[in-house]
Write a protein that holds these residues in place. Sequence first.
Motif, PDB file in Angstrom:
ATOM      1  N   ASP A 231      -4.409 -10.547  -9.795  1.00  0.00           N
ATOM      2  CA  ASP A 231      -5.174  -9.419  -9.266  1.00  0.00           C
ATOM      3  C   ASP A 231      -6.665  -9.698  -9.248  1.00  0.00           C
ATOM      4  O   ASP A 231      -7.408  -9.084  -8.483  1.00  0.00           O
ATOM      5  CB  ASP A 231      -4.902  -8.157 -10.088  1.00  0.00           C
ATOM      6  CG  ASP A 231      -3.536  -7.566  -9.779  1.00  0.00           C
ATOM      7  OD1 ASP A 231      -3.005  -7.866  -8.699  1.00  0.00           O
ATOM      8  OD2 ASP A 231      -2.992  -6.831 -10.625  1.00  0.00           O
TER       9      ASP A 231
ATOM     10  N   SER B 134       0.797  -1.219   0.000  1.00  0.00           N
ATOM     11  CA  SER B 134       0.000   0.000   0.000  1.00  0.00           C
ATOM     12  C   SER B 134       0.819   1.252   0.000  1.00  0.00           C
ATOM     13  O   SER B 134       0.331   2.332  -0.221  1.00  0.00           O
ATOM     14  CB  SER B 134      -0.913   0.001   1.230  1.00  0.00           C
ATOM     15  OG  SER B 134      -0.151  -0.021   2.391  1.00  0.00           O
TER      16      SER B 134
ATOM     17  N   SER C 123       1.066 -11.461   3.724  1.00  0.00           N
ATOM     18  CA  SER C 123       0.348 -10.295   3.216  1.00  0.00           C
ATOM     19  C   SER C 123      -0.069  -9.499   4.445  1.00  0.00           C
ATOM     20  O   SER C 123       0.749  -9.301   5.336  1.00  0.00           O
ATOM     21  CB  SER C 123      -0.850 -10.720   2.356  1.00  0.00           C
ATOM     22  OG  SER C 123      -1.474  -9.593   1.779  1.00  0.00           O
ATOM     23  N   SER C 124      -1.322  -9.045   4.517  1.00  0.00           N
ATOM     24  CA  SER C 124      -1.762  -8.441   5.766  1.00  0.00           C
ATOM     25  C   SER C 124      -1.958  -9.499   6.840  1.00  0.00           C
ATOM     26  O   SER C 124      -2.114  -9.172   8.014  1.00  0.00           O
ATOM     27  CB  SER C 124      -3.063  -7.676   5.544  1.00  0.00           C
ATOM     28  OG  SER C 124      -4.048  -8.527   5.007  1.00  0.00           O
TER      29      SER C 124
ATOM     30  N   ASN D 275      -5.232 -13.945  -1.661  1.00  0.00           N
ATOM     31  CA  ASN D 275      -5.726 -13.032  -2.685  1.00  0.00           C
ATOM     32  C   ASN D 275      -5.449 -11.599  -2.250  1.00  0.00           C
ATOM     33  O   ASN D 275      -4.857 -11.341  -1.203  1.00  0.00           O
ATOM     34  CB  ASN D 275      -7.211 -13.273  -2.968  1.00  0.00           C
ATOM     35  CG  ASN D 275      -8.088 -12.915  -1.784  1.00  0.00           C
ATOM     36  OD1 ASN D 275      -7.613 -12.768  -0.673  1.00  0.00           O
ATOM     37  ND2 ASN D 275      -9.373 -12.771  -2.021  1.00  0.00           N
ATOM     38  N   ARG D 276      -5.893 -10.648  -3.041  1.00  0.00           N
ATOM     39  CA  ARG D 276      -5.476  -9.256  -2.836  1.00  0.00           C
ATOM     40  C   ARG D 276      -5.959  -8.693  -1.509  1.00  0.00           C
ATOM     41  O   ARG D 276      -5.232  -7.961  -0.836  1.00  0.00           O
ATOM     42  CB  ARG D 276      -5.988  -8.397  -3.998  1.00  0.00           C
ATOM     43  CG  ARG D 276      -5.345  -7.027  -4.050  1.00  0.00           C
ATOM     44  CD  ARG D 276      -5.768  -6.263  -5.291  1.00  0.00           C
ATOM     45  NE  ARG D 276      -4.990  -5.049  -5.429  1.00  0.00           N
ATOM     46  CZ  ARG D 276      -3.825  -4.963  -6.044  1.00  0.00           C
ATOM     47  NH1 ARG D 276      -3.304  -6.037  -6.585  1.00  0.00           N
ATOM     48  NH2 ARG D 276      -3.171  -3.815  -6.117  1.00  0.00           N
ATOM     49  N   ASP D 277      -7.180  -9.007  -1.081  1.00  0.00           N
ATOM     50  CA  ASP D 277      -7.709  -8.440   0.158  1.00  0.00           C
ATOM     51  C   ASP D 277      -7.643  -9.421   1.323  1.00  0.00           C
ATOM     52  O   ASP D 277      -8.238  -9.178   2.369  1.00  0.00           O
ATOM     53  CB  ASP D 277      -9.158  -7.987  -0.045  1.00  0.00           C
ATOM     54  CG  ASP D 277     -10.065  -9.126  -0.506  1.00  0.00           C
ATOM     55  OD1 ASP D 277      -9.572 -10.263  -0.665  1.00  0.00           O
ATOM     56  OD2 ASP D 277     -11.268  -8.877  -0.716  1.00  0.00           O
ATOM     57  N   CYS D 278      -6.915 -10.516   1.157  1.00  0.00           N
ATOM     58  CA  CYS D 278      -6.686 -11.487   2.239  1.00  0.00           C
ATOM     59  C   CYS D 278      -7.989 -12.101   2.765  1.00  0.00           C
ATOM     60  O   CYS D 278      -8.088 -12.417   3.946  1.00  0.00           O
ATOM     61  CB  CYS D 278      -5.919 -10.847   3.394  1.00  0.00           C
ATOM     62  SG  CYS D 278      -4.152 -10.863   3.155  1.00  0.00           S
ATOM     63  N   THR D 279      -8.964 -12.286   1.904  1.00  0.00           N
ATOM     64  CA  THR D 279     -10.181 -12.989   2.304  1.00  0.00           C
ATOM     65  C   THR D 279     -10.176 -14.442   1.850  1.00  0.00           C
ATOM     66  O   THR D 279     -11.026 -15.222   2.294  1.00  0.00           O
ATOM     67  CB  THR D 279     -11.415 -12.290   1.712  1.00  0.00           C
ATOM     68  OG1 THR D 279     -11.287 -12.246   0.283  1.00  0.00           O
ATOM     69  CG2 THR D 279     -11.537 -10.873   2.255  1.00  0.00           C
TER      70      THR D 279
ATOM     71  N   THR E 284     -12.444 -15.176   6.377  1.00  0.00           N
ATOM     72  CA  THR E 284     -13.331 -14.402   7.240  1.00  0.00           C
ATOM     73  C   THR E 284     -13.993 -15.279   8.297  1.00  0.00           C
ATOM     74  O   THR E 284     -14.371 -14.788   9.364  1.00  0.00           O
ATOM     75  CB  THR E 284     -14.405 -13.694   6.414  1.00  0.00           C
ATOM     76  OG1 THR E 284     -15.183 -14.692   5.712  1.00  0.00           O
ATOM     77  CG2 THR E 284     -13.758 -12.753   5.410  1.00  0.00           C
TER      78      THR E 284
END
Length: 1361
Positions: A224, A10, A135-136, A178-182, A199
Motif C-alpha cells: 500500500d 473501489s 489494475s486501472s 502501485n495503488r494509483d497506477c502511476t 504518467t
Amino acid sequence: MEDVNGSNSSTAASSIVDFDIELDDAEFAADLPIVDKPPTLESILKEDEMMVEEEDDNISVPSTLQLFRDSADTSSLSSQDSLRSDWKRDRWRRGLHRVIHGSVLKPGKLKNISAQLLSAADRVDAGMPTALAVSSLIAIGTSHGLVLIFDPKQVLKWCLGSTAVGAQYGAVSALSFNRDCTRLLSGFAKGQITMWDLTNGKLIRTITDAHPPGAAILHIKFTDSPVLAVCSDSGGSVFELEFKRLIGVRTCESKCLFSGSRGEVCSIEPLHMNYTIKDHPMQDVMLLAMATLSKVLLVTLRPQLKVVFHYPLKGDASCLPLLAWQFVIIQVSERDRVIDPVLAFARESTIYFHQVICNSAQDIKCTGLQKLVFPHQLLSIAWMNPRTLIAVDTTEKMHVIDVRSEEELEVIDISEVQLIYNTSHFKSLATGGNVSQALAFAGERSCYQTVVSYSGQLFFLGTKTVYFYTLRTWSDRIDVLVRQEKYQDALALSLSFYEGKAKAVVGLVGSSNKKRSIVSNLMLDLLFQYVDLSMTSLCPEQGKIEALEEYYQSIVPVCVDYTLLLNRIDVLFGRIYDRFGEDMIAKGTFLECLEPYIVSDKLSSVPPSVMKDFVDHYQAKGMLESVEACIVHLEVASLDIHQVCSLDMMHGTAADMLLCVSNSVVSNLCSCLEMISEVLHKNIAILMCCGQTLNAWVFQCVTCLNKKTGSPGDQAYPHLRTLLQFDTREFLNVLALAFEEPEFNTEDGIQKRQTVVDILLQIMVESVGFTPTQIGILFTFLARQMARHDNTIMVNKVLFDQVLEFLSNPEDESRHEERQQALIELIHAGGLQQFDEERLLYLAEKAKFYRVCEILYEKRKQYDKILSCYLKDYSRKYHVFGYIDSILNSERYTDLQKISVQEEAIRNLQELVSIDCKQAAQMVISTLADSLKEVVKKLKSNQSVLFEFLQGVMSYKDIAGSAIHAERQVNIDPEIYELYVDLLCQFRQHDAYNFIKMNEGYRLEQTLEICRKHKASEATAYLLEKAGDIQGAFGIILESLQFKLKNFAEVLAGEITSNKDATLLFQEINAVLLVIVQLCQRSSRMMDEAEREKLWFPLMETMMKPQRKLKNLDDKQVLDDFKEATHYVLNSMMGYIALPAILQKIMQDPAYSTGKFGEVRELIMGMLETYNYEQTLMKTCKNLMNHDLHVHMKSLTSVAVRGFVPKEDNCSLCTKVFINQKDTNSIIIFRCGHSYHVECLRSVGSVHMIDGDETWVCYLCSHSKRGQLPSTRFHRALSNPSQTPYTRPDKTKGIQLDPQHKQALDVIRRSMKTPSRLAILTELSKPEKSAMSSRTGCSIFHNDTFQLRLRPPVPMDMDKK
C-alpha cells in the motif's frame, strides 16, 4: 475487496456479503496453547522439515465458526403435496425447488489487446506474452523484454523497454502496479528490476542489486505504500525494496525477509487495505503472506517486522502453494459486525481459510475458519467476491464455488485459452538453471503471473488472446436460460433469487422487500413469455388430443405454482387464463389443473367468471362430484349463486353446496338474499346477477321494512340501505336495468316502481348518512328515469329545489368538487327541466361552481363569461389560453362573439400574465388585435406584471422566429427592447448583460443610458465596447475587479466580515478577471503598443497591489492563488506587450522587489516557457515555408530544363520539314508534341494578347478541345541561332473597359494579392531583434490581413508537361 493479486477494488464496500459468523473468545481460550515467547522468523526457518511433514493438516473448526456453511439453503421435498400422481404436474412439483444456478460466469476476450499483441510480435519482434498485471491499466510483459501498457479502452498507451534491453535482461517474469497506477515494477528472467513512470512512460529506476545475481524474479508486488515493495526470486528468497529519493537521486534499499537456504518461497501476496473501511485497526499495518513448499508464513512489515502466523502445508511435490486475500464482513454478536481480511491458501487439492484478527498493530491473531477438499489438483485460486471463489485445476477446468455452502456452482473448460505457464522462470533457464530440483519440479505448471483477478474479474493470459471472466448479474443469468428456451430452469433460478437462496448474486441490491419486488416482476414477465411461447412456437403443431392435453398438463402447473408463490392470483386468472382460453383444449386442461389446488386449500379464491367456466366444463364432462368437492373449499365470493341454483334445479345436487355457502339451512331464496347483503362487501357481481332477475319475491325482500331478526331500534329498510351505502351508483344502475323488465312496465309494475322511488327518497333525502355525491347520484338516476318513462315516475319538484339548495350551499366548504360534480351529472341527466335556470345560475356563482356556470353560459352563448369562469376557477385557470385560442381560431363562432372574448381577455390581461407570461405573450402577438405597444401601455401601471409579460414576449420571439422560417419572426420595436432592458436592470440585473449580448433590436445610445442609470456594470461595459469606447469599458470592469479585490483583502485581514467564505470571494474575482482579460485580448489586436500598455499594465498593477498588503499573511495558499492569477494575466498579455517591458514592470513592483529570485522564479520561468514556445512555433513555420519553397522551386527548375520532343519533323500546318537550312523562321513546340512555324501560327490566328504579352495556342489542340487552356509554347530557332523570334509590337488592341468595370477589376486584384513566398522568407531571414523593436517595426506579420497557408501547393505533374 481484495482479489488474488491483491489489487484493491473501489467497489469493495458495496459488494461485501455478511457471512453471519459468531466469534466467542471464551470458546477458543481453552483450545489455544499458552506461548511464553512467540516464535521468530529465524526459529521458523530452522524448523525440521520432517517435523513439518508429520504434522496433521486437519483444522479443528469450532461449530460457531462454520463460516461458509448454510444448512438453510436447501428445502424439504417431503412437504410437497401430490394429489394426482398420474399427472406430469407431480414431477414438476417435485422439482419446483430444484437447484438451478445457470451460467454464473460471463466469458470475454480483450480482442483489441490480443490483436495488438500479435501485431507487436510481428512488427517490433516483441515476442510471446509472459506476464500480466491488471489494475486501472493493463500491463503485459513479453519474452523479449517489452512491457505493453493499455488503458481500459484497450488502447495502447505505452510500449516500455526495447528488444535490446530484453536481450540483456531476458523475458519479463513479473509485473506490479502501485495503488494509483502511476508506477510499474517489472521483474526479468535474468534478475533485473525496472521501475517506470506511467504518467510519461519514462524509466526512472533500474535495480540490479536487489537480490543475489543468477536468479530470476518470480514475484514482485507493491504494498500500500508507494515507496515499499517486495519481491522473490528463483532462489526462494524474499526481499523488501524501499525506494528513496535524495537530492534528486533515486535509490533503492533492499533487505532480505526470507532466505531460500531453508526452503524456497514459491508465492508471496501482500494484503492491500480497503480504504473505504474507516478507522480499521489494520490501516497502519502492512501484512505479507508467504508460502513455501512446506509452510505458510504471515509477517508484518510495518510498523515492525514480526511473524504473526505460520501453518504447515502438505501436498504432492508437483503442486505449488496458492495464496489469496479477501475482506469479509463477520458477525461477532447479534448487533456487532467487523470487517476482517481472510487468507485463503491452498496446495494440491485442499484450501484453507484463516481469519486475521487485528486488535492493534501489536496484537494480531489468525484463526482457522474452514477447509475445503477437492477431487482435483489445484492450479490457481482467486476470490471473485466475499462469497465466491474460483479454483482452476490442472486439467484447465475452472470451478465456481460458493464458499459458504461449499457448493460447486459451475464448471468451465478453459483449455481454449492456451494458458501460458511460467515454467522457465521457476527453472531459471535464463541464468543457467541454478535452482533446486524441488522448485523446478513444482514449477512445471506455474501460472502466478498469467492468472490475475481484479475488481471481480478474472484474467487469463493465453498465447494469442487475453481472456477474462466476470460474475454475471442475476438478471443476466436468467436471460442466458431464456435465450436457450429453458424457461422452467429460468423460473426456478428466479425463485431462488426471490427466496434469497441463490448463490453468487450480483446486482440485486436493496432491502429484502425491494429485492423480492424486483424479482417478482421479472418472474411475471417470464411467465407471460413462457405462456405465449407455449401456445405458439413451443406447442406441438399436430398430434392427438391426448398428446396436447399431456403437453398442457406440463405447462399449467408451472403457472399456477409460481403465481401462488408470488401471491398473484390476479395474474393467473387474468392474462394467463385469457391466453390459455384462446384454445379449447388448453382452456379445459387449465380448468382441470385447478382442481387439486382447490381441494388442497392452496387456491381458495377464484373469480366468479372463471368459476362459471370451471363448473360448465366439469358439467359437460359429467364430473359433478368433483365440482361439489371443489365448491366446499371455495370462498362464497367466488361462487355464481345463480349458476349454482340452476345446477341444483337441473340435477338436484346442490343442496350440500348451499349449506356450505350459507353455513345454515336456507329455507327460501329471500333468506339467501339477506345473507348476500351481509357479505356484499366482498363482491358486487352477486348483486348484478340477482338484480337482473329481480321479481316479486326479490322486490318484497328489498322493500322489506325491517329484518326478521331485527330489534325495534333498527333503521327502516335495512337491506336497501345496505345496498345503497355499499355502492350507490352500481345499485342504481342495477335498479335501472330492473325497471326495464316487462314486469315493471305493467300497471302493477309502474306502481311498484313508484314505491321503490318513494322509498329511495325517504332513505336518502329525509334521513342522514349519505354524502352529496350519493344524493346527486340518486337525483341523476331519478332525472333519467323521469325522462325515459314519460313522466310515469312522480317526484315532487320541491325535492329537486331542496337538493339544489343542499348541493350549492356556499356555507358548506367541504366536498366542494364532489358537490359540483353531482350537480353537473344531474344537469346532464335532464335536471335543467326541473330547475329555474336563473336561480340555478345565481346559486352556482354563489357556490363557486364555475363548471356549472360554464354549462349555463354556453347555453346562452355568453363566451366572454366562460372566460371569466376559467380565470376564477383555480383548478382550470391554466386552461384559459387553450379556451381563448379555440374560440378565436374557430369558424363556429361569430365575429361579435370573438370580439367579446378578445375584450374580456384584454381586460384580464394582468391576471393572464400572472398565470403564464409566455402563453399570454403568444396570445397577444398571434391572436389579439391590439398592437404590442398598446398592450404595454395598459400594463405600465404594474411594473412587475409588465416585466413578466415582456419576458414572455422575448421568449416567444426566440421560439417562433428562425433564419429558416423568416416569415414567423416577430418584429419588436426598439422601444419595447429598451423598456425590457430597463425592467431587467430593476428586477434581475444579472441577466441584463446576457440579454443585451444575445439580442440586436435595441438602440445603442438609449440602452447605454439605461444601463448607466441602473449601474449595470457588465452590460454598460459591453455596450461601451460595442460603441468603440474600449477604455471606458475597461475602466468599468477594472473598477469592479478592484472593488472585489479590496473586499477580499479586507476580509482576509480581518478588517470586515462577510457572509461568503474566502474561496467563494476568490471565485468571483476569477470570473471578473476572465472577462477583463478577454476584453483586453479582443481589443489589443486593433491598438498600437502604447494603447495596449494602457490596458494591460493597469490590470497587472491591480492584481499585484493586494499582494503587497497580504505579503506577510500566514495563509500561503492565498498568496499562491494570487500569484497564479497574476501569472495568468502575464501569460495573456505576453502576446501583446513586449517581454522586457513586462519584466521591468514586475521588478519595479514592491511585492517582487525583495531581491530573492525565488519569489519571481515561477513568473519568469512561465514567461520564458511561453517565449520558447512561440520561438519554436516561429522556427517551425519558417522551416515549413523553406521546405515548401524548395519543393516548388525544384519542380519549376525540373520543368524549365526539360526538353520538348516534337511528334513529327515537319510543321503541323504547312507540312514543311524543319531540317531545311535555308528556313529562318522560328519554330514553336508545344507540350502536346505539336510543332509549328511562328508565321504559320500567326496566320491562323493562334496568338493572343494578354496583359501586353503574346500568348501562343496550339492550333490542332485548341480546335479539337474547345474551352481547354492550351499548353505554353516553347520557341526554338533552327538555322540562325542569333536571330530572335518575331514578336508583335506591344500594342493594346483589346476591348476598352468602362470605369466601373476597371474599378471592380482593381478591387478583385487587390483582394487576391498576397505576399509572395520570397517576401515572407526574406522577412523570416532577417536577424532577430529585440521584442520591442520587432513589434514597433513594420512587418508583413503585423498586418491584419496576413494569412499563413501551411499546406504546400500541389507539385506539378511532370508526365503531363
